[in-house]
Design an enzyme around this catalytic site. Structure first.
Site, mmCIF file in Angstrom:
data_model
loop_
_atom_site.group_PDB
_atom_site.id
_atom_site.type_symbol
_atom_site.label_atom_id
_atom_site.label_comp_id
_atom_site.label_asym_id
_atom_site.label_seq_id
_atom_site.Cartn_x
_atom_site.Cartn_y
_atom_site.Cartn_z
ATOM 1 N N HIS A 147 0.674 -1.249 -0.187
ATOM 2 C CA HIS A 147 0.048 -0.007 0.174
ATOM 3 C C HIS A 147 0.774 1.215 -0.028
ATOM 4 O O HIS A 147 1.253 1.638 -0.860
ATOM 5 C CB HIS A 147 -0.967 0.088 0.834
ATOM 6 C CG HIS A 147 -2.196 0.866 0.879
ATOM 7 N ND1 HIS A 147 -3.258 0.420 0.183
ATOM 8 C CD2 HIS A 147 -2.760 2.130 1.500
ATOM 9 C CE1 HIS A 147 -4.298 1.220 0.243
ATOM 10 N NE2 HIS A 147 -3.759 2.458 0.892
ATOM 11 N N GLU A 194 -2.139 2.256 -6.057
ATOM 12 C CA GLU A 194 -2.081 3.723 -6.725
ATOM 13 C C GLU A 194 -0.658 4.130 -6.822
ATOM 14 O O GLU A 194 0.044 5.105 -6.385
ATOM 15 C CB GLU A 194 -2.690 4.865 -5.676
ATOM 16 C CG GLU A 194 -4.082 4.492 -5.652
ATOM 17 C CD GLU A 194 -4.820 5.522 -4.711
ATOM 18 O OE1 GLU A 194 -4.176 6.200 -4.014
ATOM 19 O OE2 GLU A 194 -6.156 5.616 -4.576
ATOM 20 N N GLU A 324 -11.409 0.743 -4.458
ATOM 21 C CA GLU A 324 -11.585 1.998 -3.294
ATOM 22 C C GLU A 324 -12.926 2.616 -3.970
ATOM 23 O O GLU A 324 -12.683 3.037 -5.330
ATOM 24 C CB GLU A 324 -10.367 2.671 -3.005
ATOM 25 C CG GLU A 324 -9.452 2.122 -2.276
ATOM 26 C CD GLU A 324 -8.307 2.883 -1.714
ATOM 27 O OE1 GLU A 324 -8.550 4.072 -1.814
ATOM 28 O OE2 GLU A 324 -7.211 2.760 -1.638
#
Length: 394
Positions: A147, A194, A324
């Site tokens: 993450h 991301e 998300e």
């Protein structure tokens, strides 16, 4: 085939009976607020093992701001609570499962729990495994990722840092693969959260036709491919595990860009990983004036995202998970958030996509307040939003 939506406005304002989810042992009850149900015509989808698998994920929930907290602490265990969330318990995860959520996405930051050779500490890998087991042993699907390791020292999508990025990804995933190799397909690995040029003016947007845009997407695709190759060669059930791969910053726009493609996989079990807080003004921005639900405008903007993902991926049998999404609380605009949540998941499911709500356990202040389930109080602060998600995800 264009979606057909049944009288959105009347659905939004009509009174609905108090909805209680029908899953076994469910304790989630609403406040009596209207829970709209949106009927959206199902898209034409091909027969696909991947689409069938993603459909089984149903609705997901993120354990946000917890194992992904990247603050270094003197006691390693303290990092889990460094961003304000309590220590995760099995009872919390059972409450999520019993409410009707079928998937747990587990964001994990690794670089604060390793030595200079990227060796993950025994404590941290054990704690991650413990939380995975809370969900996995209760019959849930689990998405496990890298993450907040997007940093020039660890994972950074540029040619200058590509060798180290590949090394970091390889070391972390090799250790994860060994720990979880005997888990079945209900445990999903996600390459990275991301990936982006963090801290730069291009962090959230880059021209895909520019040299920089081509470079960052190429770097991400190279690391995605190595991720797949590492997992597939690591033994156990990893040769057939479903794997999620993002494009730049996990944006649907970059996933749908012509320059981006998913990695090759001999097992043909790759899922496109995207994040979509749409419409941005309502869902993610701090503009308090953008707090009211507009069914016509919002529906079109949400549908536009699903159109792109359907055209490039699910219409061709390629599965997609929106890992998300959500809407932040803006002065208790709960009625609008209920309608947004219901429409969003209904639109996604009609396109063959499953979604995972971002719950960061944040309820007070002026920040990104995405919390639904208050883990400190072990209770649902916004049960009606959860009910709207569950009711519209089938």
């Amino acid at each position: 085939m264009k979606k057909a939506v049944r009288n959105l406005s009347s659905l939004f304002i009509s009174a609905c009976m108090l909805f209680t989810a029908c899953s076994s042992g469910n304790s989630l009850t609403g406040t009596g607020a209207d829970i709209p149900e949106f009927e959206i015509q199902q898209r034409e989808l091909p027969e696909s093992e991947g689409l069938s698998f993603v459909k089984k994920l149903k609705l997901g929930w993120n354990l946000g701001n917890t194992l992904d907290a990247n603050k270094r602490t003197s006691e390693e265990s303290a990092s889990e609570t460094a961003w304000g969330a309590p220590m995760t318990t099995e009872e919390m995860i059972k409450a999520i499962k019993n409410a009707g959520f079928n998937t747990l996405r587990l964001p994990v930051t690794w670089h604060t729990h390793m030595d200079e050779n990227y060796k993950i500490t025994e404590y941290w890998m054990g704690r991650v495994k413990e939380v995975v087991d809370y969900a996995y042993n209760n019959g849930m699907y689990v998405i496990l990722n890298i993450h907040h390791d997007t940093d020039i020292k660890y994972y950074y999508p540029s040619y200058d840092t590509l060798d180290n990025t590949k090394k970091y990804s390889k070391e972390v995933w090799t250790q994860i693969c060994e720990t979880f190799k005997d888990y079945d397909e209900r445990l999903i690995f996600e390459s990275i959260n991301e990936p982006r040029l963090i801290g730069t003016s291009n962090e959230w947007w880059v021209d895909t036709n520019s040299d920089l845009g081509k470079e960052v997407i190429d770097c991400i695709m190279q690391v995605n491919q190595e991720f797949v190759d590492i997992v597939r060669a690591s033994g156990g059930n990893n040769d057939k595990r479903y794997l999620m791969a993002p494009s730049y910053c996990a944006s649907p726009a970059f996933a749908c860009a012509d320059s981006f493609s998913l990695p090759d996989d001999p097992a043909d079990r790759i899922i496109a990983s995207v994040h979509a807080y749409e419409p941005y003004d309502f869902a993610l921005s701090d503009k308090m004036e953008a707090s009211k639900f507009d069914p016509e405008r919002m529906g079109r903007l949400i549908d536009k995202v699903m159109d792109g993902l359907y055209d490039k991926f699910t219409s061709k049998g390629i599965p997609v998970v929106i890992g998300e999404f959500g809407s932040r609380n803006k002065n208790e605009n709960t009625e609008s958030r209920i309608a947004h949540a219901g429409y969003y998941v209904a639109s996604a499911r009609a396109a063959g996509i499953s979604c995972v709500w971002w719950d960061n356990n944040a309820f007070t202040g002026n920040g990104e307040l995405f919390g639904l389930y208050n883990r400190s109080e072990m209770d649902w602060t916004y049960p009606d939003i959860a009910l709207a998600l569950i009711k519209n995800c089938e």
